[in-house]
Scaffold this active site. Sequence first.
Site, mmCIF file in Angstrom:
data_model
loop_
_atom_site.group_PDB
_atom_site.id
_atom_site.type_symbol
_atom_site.label_atom_id
_atom_site.label_comp_id
_atom_site.label_asym_id
_atom_site.label_seq_id
_atom_site.Cartn_x
_atom_site.Cartn_y
_atom_site.Cartn_z
ATOM 1 C CE LYS B 96 44.807 47.445 46.006
ATOM 2 N NZ LYS B 96 43.762 46.934 45.104
ATOM 3 N N GLY B 157 36.958 40.734 44.711
ATOM 4 C CA GLY B 157 36.161 40.210 43.611
ATOM 5 C C GLY B 157 34.924 39.447 44.032
ATOM 6 C CB ALA B 184 38.978 44.084 48.356
ATOM 7 C CG ASN B 206 39.269 46.271 38.680
ATOM 8 O OD1 ASN B 206 40.478 46.202 38.533
ATOM 9 N ND2 ASN B 206 38.473 46.181 37.640
#
Lengths: 65, 257
Positions: B96, B157, B184, B206
Amino acid sequence: MTLIINGEEQDVAAETLADLLLALDYEGEWLATAVNGELVHREDRAAFPLGAFDRIEILSPMQGG
Amino acid sequence: MLKVYDIDVQSRLLLGTARYPSPSILAEAVRRSKTEIVTVSLRRETSGGKSGGAFFELIRDLGVRVLPNTAGCHSVKEAVLTAKMARDVFRTDWIKLEVIGHHDTLQPDVFGLVEAARILTGEGFKVFPYTTDDLVVAERLLEAGCRVLMPWCAPIGSAMGPVNPTALKSFRAHFPDVPLIVDAGIGRPSHAAEVMERGYDAVLLNTAVAGAGDPAAMAEAFALAIAAGRLAHKAVPLEPRDMAVPSTPVIGKAVFS
Protein backbone atom coordinates in the site's frame (compact mmCIF):
# COMPACT_ATOMS: atom_id res chain seq x y z
CA MET A 1 33.26 1.83 15.99
CA THR A 2 30.67 4.59 15.96
CA LEU A 3 27.49 3.78 14.05
CA ILE A 4 24.19 5.62 13.57
CA ILE A 5 21.60 3.06 14.60
CA ASN A 6 17.96 4.03 14.10
CA GLY A 7 19.02 7.65 14.17
CA GLU A 8 21.18 7.49 17.29
CA GLU A 9 24.96 7.35 17.57
CA GLN A 10 26.27 4.27 19.33
CA ASP A 11 29.72 2.77 19.81
CA VAL A 12 29.53 -0.93 19.05
CA ALA A 13 32.17 -3.55 18.32
CA ALA A 14 30.82 -5.22 15.18
CA GLU A 15 32.45 -5.96 11.85
CA THR A 16 29.33 -7.05 10.02
CA LEU A 17 25.64 -6.30 10.16
CA ALA A 18 24.96 -9.75 11.58
CA ASP A 19 27.54 -9.07 14.34
CA LEU A 20 25.77 -5.83 15.15
CA LEU A 21 22.33 -7.43 15.51
CA LEU A 22 23.85 -10.06 17.79
CA ALA A 23 25.68 -7.46 19.89
CA LEU A 24 22.50 -5.43 20.38
CA ASP A 25 20.32 -8.47 21.07
CA TYR A 26 18.20 -8.08 17.97
CA GLU A 27 16.80 -11.41 16.94
CA GLY A 28 13.86 -12.53 14.85
CA GLU A 29 12.73 -13.40 11.35
CA TRP A 30 10.55 -10.27 11.41
CA LEU A 31 13.44 -7.76 11.37
CA ALA A 32 14.27 -5.73 8.28
CA THR A 33 17.60 -3.95 7.87
CA ALA A 34 19.04 -1.22 5.71
CA VAL A 35 22.48 0.39 5.64
CA ASN A 36 23.01 3.86 4.23
CA GLY A 37 19.60 3.84 2.59
CA GLU A 38 19.88 0.45 0.91
CA LEU A 39 18.08 -2.74 1.90
CA VAL A 40 20.26 -5.54 3.24
CA HIS A 41 18.47 -8.89 2.99
CA ARG A 42 18.61 -11.08 6.04
CA GLU A 43 20.70 -13.69 4.22
CA ASP A 44 23.29 -11.03 3.31
CA ARG A 45 23.82 -9.64 6.81
CA ALA A 46 26.64 -11.98 7.80
CA ALA A 47 28.76 -10.89 4.84
CA PHE A 48 27.85 -7.21 4.98
CA PRO A 49 30.80 -5.19 6.38
CA LEU A 50 30.15 -2.09 8.43
CA GLY A 51 32.16 1.11 8.41
CA ALA A 52 32.37 4.01 10.84
CA PHE A 53 29.29 6.23 10.85
CA ASP A 54 27.26 3.90 8.67
CA ARG A 55 23.56 4.67 9.02
CA ILE A 56 21.72 1.52 10.01
CA GLU A 57 17.97 1.10 10.14
CA ILE A 58 16.47 -1.85 11.99
CA LEU A 59 12.71 -2.08 11.50
CA SER A 60 10.06 -4.50 12.65
CA PRO A 61 6.32 -4.98 12.06
CA MET A 62 3.86 -2.78 13.80
CA GLN A 63 0.23 -1.82 13.53
CA GLY A 64 -0.71 0.19 10.45
CA GLY A 65 -3.68 1.57 8.60
CA MET B 1 -15.90 -11.88 -5.62
CA LEU B 2 -13.21 -9.19 -5.67
CA LYS B 3 -10.10 -9.83 -7.75
CA VAL B 4 -6.98 -7.80 -6.98
CA TYR B 5 -3.73 -8.62 -8.74
CA ASP B 6 -5.10 -12.03 -9.73
CA ILE B 7 -6.07 -12.89 -6.16
CA ASP B 8 -9.73 -13.59 -5.44
CA VAL B 9 -11.14 -12.47 -2.11
CA GLN B 10 -14.66 -12.81 -0.79
CA SER B 11 -14.62 -9.88 1.62
CA ARG B 12 -14.72 -6.36 0.26
CA LEU B 13 -13.47 -4.89 3.50
CA LEU B 14 -9.76 -4.28 4.03
CA LEU B 15 -8.96 -3.52 7.65
CA GLY B 16 -6.16 -1.55 9.27
CA THR B 17 -4.53 -2.86 12.42
CA ALA B 18 -3.63 0.38 14.22
CA ARG B 19 -5.10 2.17 17.24
CA TYR B 20 -7.07 -0.72 18.76
CA PRO B 21 -7.43 -0.74 22.54
CA SER B 22 -5.62 -4.09 22.78
CA PRO B 23 -4.24 -6.88 20.60
CA SER B 24 -7.13 -9.15 21.57
CA ILE B 25 -9.69 -6.55 20.48
CA LEU B 26 -7.84 -6.17 17.19
CA ALA B 27 -7.99 -9.92 16.69
CA GLU B 28 -11.70 -10.02 17.48
CA ALA B 29 -12.40 -7.12 15.12
CA VAL B 30 -10.56 -8.91 12.31
CA ARG B 31 -12.58 -12.07 12.94
CA ARG B 32 -15.96 -10.33 13.06
CA SER B 33 -15.21 -8.21 10.00
CA LYS B 34 -14.50 -11.39 8.02
CA THR B 35 -11.78 -9.43 6.26
CA GLU B 36 -9.17 -11.36 4.31
CA ILE B 37 -6.69 -8.48 3.99
CA VAL B 38 -5.19 -6.38 6.79
CA THR B 39 -2.76 -3.50 6.53
CA VAL B 40 0.41 -3.39 8.60
CA SER B 41 3.45 -1.16 8.88
CA LEU B 42 7.15 -1.11 9.78
CA ARG B 43 8.81 1.06 12.39
CA ARG B 44 12.16 1.34 14.10
CA GLU B 45 12.63 -1.45 16.60
CA THR B 46 14.07 -0.41 19.92
CA SER B 47 13.63 -3.42 22.11
CA GLY B 48 15.70 -6.08 20.47
CA GLY B 49 12.94 -7.07 18.11
CA LYS B 50 10.55 -8.23 20.81
CA SER B 51 7.59 -5.87 20.35
CA GLY B 52 7.52 -6.27 16.59
CA GLY B 53 7.79 -10.01 17.00
CA ALA B 54 4.67 -10.21 19.15
CA PHE B 55 2.66 -8.27 16.58
CA PHE B 56 4.11 -10.32 13.71
CA GLU B 57 2.95 -13.52 15.39
CA LEU B 58 -0.49 -12.08 16.16
CA ILE B 59 -1.06 -11.25 12.51
CA ARG B 60 0.29 -14.57 11.32
CA ASP B 61 -2.10 -16.39 13.65
CA LEU B 62 -5.09 -14.53 12.18
CA GLY B 63 -4.54 -16.29 8.86
CA VAL B 64 -5.22 -13.25 6.71
CA ARG B 65 -3.34 -11.77 3.78
CA VAL B 66 -1.06 -8.88 4.71
CA LEU B 67 -0.88 -5.56 2.86
CA PRO B 68 2.13 -3.62 4.21
CA ASN B 69 2.05 0.15 3.93
CA THR B 70 4.56 2.96 3.57
CA ALA B 71 2.68 5.21 5.99
CA GLY B 72 4.61 8.19 7.22
CA CYS B 73 6.91 8.35 4.21
CA HIS B 74 7.28 11.85 2.80
CA SER B 75 9.67 11.14 -0.06
CA VAL B 76 9.99 8.71 -2.93
CA LYS B 77 13.26 7.39 -1.54
CA GLU B 78 11.76 6.69 1.88
CA ALA B 79 8.70 5.00 0.40
CA VAL B 80 10.69 2.80 -1.97
CA LEU B 81 13.10 1.67 0.74
CA THR B 82 10.26 1.02 3.19
CA ALA B 83 8.46 -1.06 0.55
CA LYS B 84 11.57 -3.15 -0.02
CA MET B 85 12.06 -3.68 3.71
CA ALA B 86 8.41 -4.66 4.06
CA ARG B 87 8.78 -7.23 1.29
CA ASP B 88 11.78 -8.66 3.10
CA VAL B 89 9.78 -9.09 6.32
CA PHE B 90 6.30 -10.02 5.13
CA ARG B 91 7.33 -11.97 2.03
CA THR B 92 4.71 -10.30 -0.17
CA ASP B 93 4.95 -8.16 -3.30
CA TRP B 94 1.85 -6.23 -2.24
CA ILE B 95 2.43 -2.71 -1.00
CA LYS B 96 0.00 0.00 0.00
CA LEU B 97 1.93 2.97 -1.32
CA GLU B 98 1.65 6.22 0.60
CA VAL B 99 3.80 9.24 -0.13
CA ILE B 100 2.50 11.95 2.15
CA GLY B 101 2.66 15.51 0.88
CA HIS B 102 1.02 17.53 3.60
CA HIS B 103 1.43 17.21 7.35
CA ASP B 104 -2.02 18.44 8.37
CA THR B 105 -4.28 16.82 5.81
CA LEU B 106 -2.03 13.82 5.09
CA GLN B 107 -2.84 14.49 1.46
CA PRO B 108 -0.77 12.33 -0.88
CA ASP B 109 2.14 13.88 -2.75
CA VAL B 110 0.75 12.65 -6.04
CA PHE B 111 3.89 13.52 -8.01
CA GLY B 112 6.04 11.45 -5.69
CA LEU B 113 3.37 8.77 -5.61
CA VAL B 114 3.48 8.26 -9.37
CA GLU B 115 7.29 8.23 -9.37
CA ALA B 116 7.47 5.72 -6.52
CA ALA B 117 4.79 3.56 -8.13
CA ARG B 118 6.79 3.41 -11.36
CA ILE B 119 9.96 2.38 -9.52
CA LEU B 120 8.20 -0.26 -7.43
CA THR B 121 6.19 -1.86 -10.24
CA GLY B 122 9.47 -2.05 -12.16
CA GLU B 123 10.88 -4.07 -9.30
CA GLY B 124 7.98 -6.50 -9.24
CA PHE B 125 5.78 -4.92 -6.60
CA LYS B 126 2.02 -5.00 -6.85
CA VAL B 127 1.19 -1.47 -5.85
CA PHE B 128 -1.99 -0.31 -4.10
CA PRO B 129 -1.64 3.49 -4.34
CA TYR B 130 -3.30 5.74 -1.77
CA THR B 131 -4.30 8.66 -3.96
CA THR B 132 -6.75 11.52 -4.34
CA ASP B 133 -9.80 11.50 -6.62
CA ASP B 134 -7.84 13.30 -9.38
CA LEU B 135 -8.47 11.56 -12.69
CA VAL B 136 -5.20 12.57 -14.33
CA VAL B 137 -3.14 11.28 -11.42
CA ALA B 138 -5.10 8.05 -11.59
CA GLU B 139 -4.28 7.73 -15.31
CA ARG B 140 -0.59 8.21 -14.51
CA LEU B 141 -0.73 5.57 -11.80
CA LEU B 142 -2.22 3.09 -14.25
CA GLU B 143 0.48 3.99 -16.78
CA ALA B 144 3.04 3.38 -14.02
CA GLY B 145 1.79 -0.17 -13.70
CA CYS B 146 -0.77 0.00 -10.88
CA ARG B 147 -3.70 -2.37 -11.38
CA VAL B 148 -5.70 -1.13 -8.39
CA LEU B 149 -6.52 2.44 -7.37
CA MET B 150 -7.30 3.61 -3.85
CA PRO B 151 -8.77 7.12 -3.83
CA TRP B 152 -9.51 8.87 -0.56
CA CYS B 153 -13.02 10.09 0.15
CA ALA B 154 -11.85 12.45 2.93
CA PRO B 155 -8.62 12.99 4.88
CA ILE B 156 -7.19 9.99 6.77
CA GLY B 157 -8.84 9.50 10.13
CA SER B 158 -11.28 12.38 9.63
CA ALA B 159 -14.41 10.18 9.66
CA MET B 160 -16.12 12.73 7.43
CA GLY B 161 -17.28 10.25 4.82
CA PRO B 162 -17.49 11.14 1.12
CA VAL B 163 -16.91 14.90 0.92
CA ASN B 164 -17.04 15.00 -2.88
CA PRO B 165 -19.59 12.45 -4.13
CA THR B 166 -19.48 13.96 -7.62
CA ALA B 167 -15.76 13.30 -7.89
CA LEU B 168 -16.20 9.73 -6.67
CA LYS B 169 -18.95 9.17 -9.23
CA SER B 170 -16.76 10.54 -11.99
CA PHE B 171 -13.78 8.47 -10.83
CA ARG B 172 -15.83 5.27 -10.97
CA ALA B 173 -17.20 6.17 -14.42
CA HIS B 174 -13.72 6.85 -15.83
CA PHE B 175 -12.23 3.57 -14.65
CA PRO B 176 -15.00 1.02 -15.06
CA ASP B 177 -12.64 -1.97 -15.24
CA VAL B 178 -10.10 -1.07 -12.55
CA PRO B 179 -10.62 -2.36 -9.01
CA LEU B 180 -11.32 0.77 -6.94
CA ILE B 181 -10.93 0.71 -3.18
CA VAL B 182 -11.98 3.74 -1.17
CA ASP B 183 -9.16 4.33 1.27
CA ALA B 184 -9.37 6.89 4.04
CA GLY B 185 -12.03 9.19 5.39
CA ILE B 186 -14.81 6.70 6.06
CA GLY B 187 -16.39 7.26 9.47
CA ARG B 188 -19.55 5.20 9.61
CA PRO B 189 -21.03 2.10 8.03
CA SER B 190 -23.47 4.30 6.11
CA HIS B 191 -20.49 5.99 4.41
CA ALA B 192 -19.16 2.61 3.37
CA ALA B 193 -22.56 1.53 2.09
CA GLU B 194 -22.80 4.77 0.11
CA VAL B 195 -19.53 4.27 -1.78
CA MET B 196 -20.34 0.62 -2.40
CA GLU B 197 -23.75 1.63 -3.81
CA ARG B 198 -21.83 3.92 -6.16
CA GLY B 199 -20.02 0.92 -7.53
CA TYR B 200 -16.75 0.94 -5.66
CA ASP B 201 -15.23 -2.48 -5.31
CA ALA B 202 -14.09 -2.36 -1.70
CA VAL B 203 -13.37 -0.17 1.29
CA LEU B 204 -10.23 0.14 3.41
CA LEU B 205 -10.85 1.21 6.99
CA ASN B 206 -8.98 1.59 10.22
CA THR B 207 -9.83 4.43 12.58
CA ALA B 208 -13.59 4.11 12.09
CA VAL B 209 -13.38 0.62 13.56
CA ALA B 210 -10.47 0.94 15.99
CA GLY B 211 -11.79 4.18 17.47
CA ALA B 212 -15.36 2.96 17.98
CA GLY B 213 -16.69 2.26 21.45
CA ASP B 214 -16.89 -1.43 20.56
CA PRO B 215 -14.43 -2.04 17.72
CA ALA B 216 -15.37 -5.67 17.15
CA ALA B 217 -19.08 -4.86 16.83
CA MET B 218 -18.28 -1.94 14.55
CA ALA B 219 -16.16 -4.19 12.36
CA GLU B 220 -19.14 -6.46 11.88
CA ALA B 221 -21.41 -3.47 11.23
CA PHE B 222 -19.07 -2.32 8.47
CA ALA B 223 -18.98 -5.79 6.95
CA LEU B 224 -22.79 -5.84 6.81
CA ALA B 225 -22.99 -2.31 5.38
CA ILE B 226 -20.42 -3.09 2.70
CA ALA B 227 -22.26 -6.25 1.71
CA ALA B 228 -25.55 -4.31 1.61
CA GLY B 229 -24.02 -1.54 -0.48
CA ARG B 230 -22.58 -4.04 -2.93
CA LEU B 231 -25.92 -5.83 -3.25
CA ALA B 232 -27.68 -2.50 -3.78
CA HIS B 233 -25.23 -1.55 -6.52
CA LYS B 234 -25.86 -4.81 -8.33
CA ALA B 235 -29.60 -4.23 -7.94
CA VAL B 236 -29.21 -0.84 -9.75
CA PRO B 237 -30.56 1.85 -7.41
CA LEU B 238 -32.80 4.67 -8.56
CA GLU B 239 -31.26 8.03 -9.34
CA PRO B 240 -32.64 10.99 -7.34
CA ARG B 241 -35.34 13.09 -9.03
CA ASP B 242 -36.35 16.70 -8.62
CA MET B 243 -40.11 16.06 -8.58
CA ALA B 244 -42.45 13.71 -6.76
CA VAL B 245 -43.45 10.51 -8.51
CA PRO B 246 -46.49 8.69 -7.08
CA SER B 247 -45.65 5.18 -5.99
CA THR B 248 -49.30 4.11 -6.01
CA PRO B 249 -50.79 3.84 -9.52
CA VAL B 250 -53.42 6.50 -10.23
CA ILE B 251 -55.09 4.69 -13.11
CA GLY B 252 -58.42 3.26 -11.98
CA LYS B 253 -58.62 5.50 -8.91
CA ALA B 254 -62.23 6.02 -7.79
CA VAL B 255 -63.77 9.46 -8.26
CA PHE B 256 -66.03 10.37 -5.32
CA SER B 257 -67.33 13.77 -6.30
